[in-house]
Design an enzyme around this catalytic site. Sequence first.
Site, short mmCIF file in Angstrom:
data_model
loop_
_atom_site.label_atom_id
_atom_site.label_comp_id
_atom_site.label_asym_id
_atom_site.label_seq_id
_atom_site.Cartn_x
_atom_site.Cartn_y
_atom_site.Cartn_z
N TRP A 21 -5.32 -5.22 -10.37
CA TRP A 21 -6.61 -5.88 -10.55
C TRP A 21 -7.07 -5.67 -12.00
CZ3 TRP A 21 -9.69 -8.72 -7.24
CH2 TRP A 21 -9.23 -8.82 -5.93
N HIS A 55 -0.74 -2.50 0.11
CA HIS A 55 -1.64 -1.39 0.46
C HIS A 55 -2.55 -1.79 1.62
CE1 HIS A 55 -4.21 -3.95 -2.02
NE2 HIS A 55 -5.24 -3.39 -1.42
N HIS A 61 -13.82 1.18 1.41
CA HIS A 61 -13.60 0.41 0.18
C HIS A 61 -14.78 -0.53 -0.10
CE1 HIS A 61 -11.73 -2.01 -2.87
NE2 HIS A 61 -11.44 -3.02 -2.08
N HIS A 160 -13.66 -9.49 4.27
CA HIS A 160 -13.57 -8.04 4.50
C HIS A 160 -14.60 -7.59 5.54
CE1 HIS A 160 -11.41 -7.83 0.56
NE2 HIS A 160 -10.97 -6.66 0.96
ZN LIG Z 1 -7.41 -3.63 -1.38
#
Ligand SMILES: [Zn+2]
Length: 220
Positions: A21, A55, A61, A160
């Site tokens: 990222w 991952h 997160h 998410h």
């Molecule tokens: Zn991630």
Amino acid sequence: MDLSHNWRDITRPMSQKLATWPGDVPFEFQLGWAIAHGATVNVGAIRTSVHSGTHCDAPFHFASDGPTVETLDVSVWLGAATVIDVRDGDWDAALQPAQLRRAPRVLIRTDAWRDSGQFPTQIPALPPELVPCLATAGVVLYGIDLPSVDPLDSKTLAVHHALRAANIQILEGLDLHDIPEGAYELIALPLKLVGADGSPVRAVLRAMDAVATTPPPEGA
Ligand SMILES: [Zn+2]
């Protein structure tokens, strides 16, 4: 004797070539002690974002009150999985209830991140309104071959959060470019990193027909 039992590696190689990222900590491996320099052994150390390559995300997160990676149920990360091909971008057609009910783990192939050395500039994403369909079908794990389950520029991380609300865990950065649609057994265990927001995984698949024909180990 062939011990491979047709396992297919769907993990991106972790090396300095792996794109991360923008602004995140890139993967790095270095020998601290080296036999070539007179040490008795080679001993390496790694430094990496836990979101490099293939991952899992822990809910921590994207939510400060979310569980960290070592507390997640290990049974989520191994067992029956369905690979679903969404290369044509038609999510509604691909994620039909009959397809989703085949296994509690769903792995989505988009082929939209083919070069692991190049971070993508744009990626497709699951429409968040389809998450309830996954939950109704009993899905516990949603995996994808992209750096994120949300669009790269998402600020709300709607997918998410919708997955977390449905109690579905997340795998990202898989490499599914030569995996046909079908029924598989998956192993993708996170490391037991206490307090972490995610972890690299070594992800492997084998076709379910290979599982059925694998002879039992000797002595079993
Ligand atoms: Zn991630």
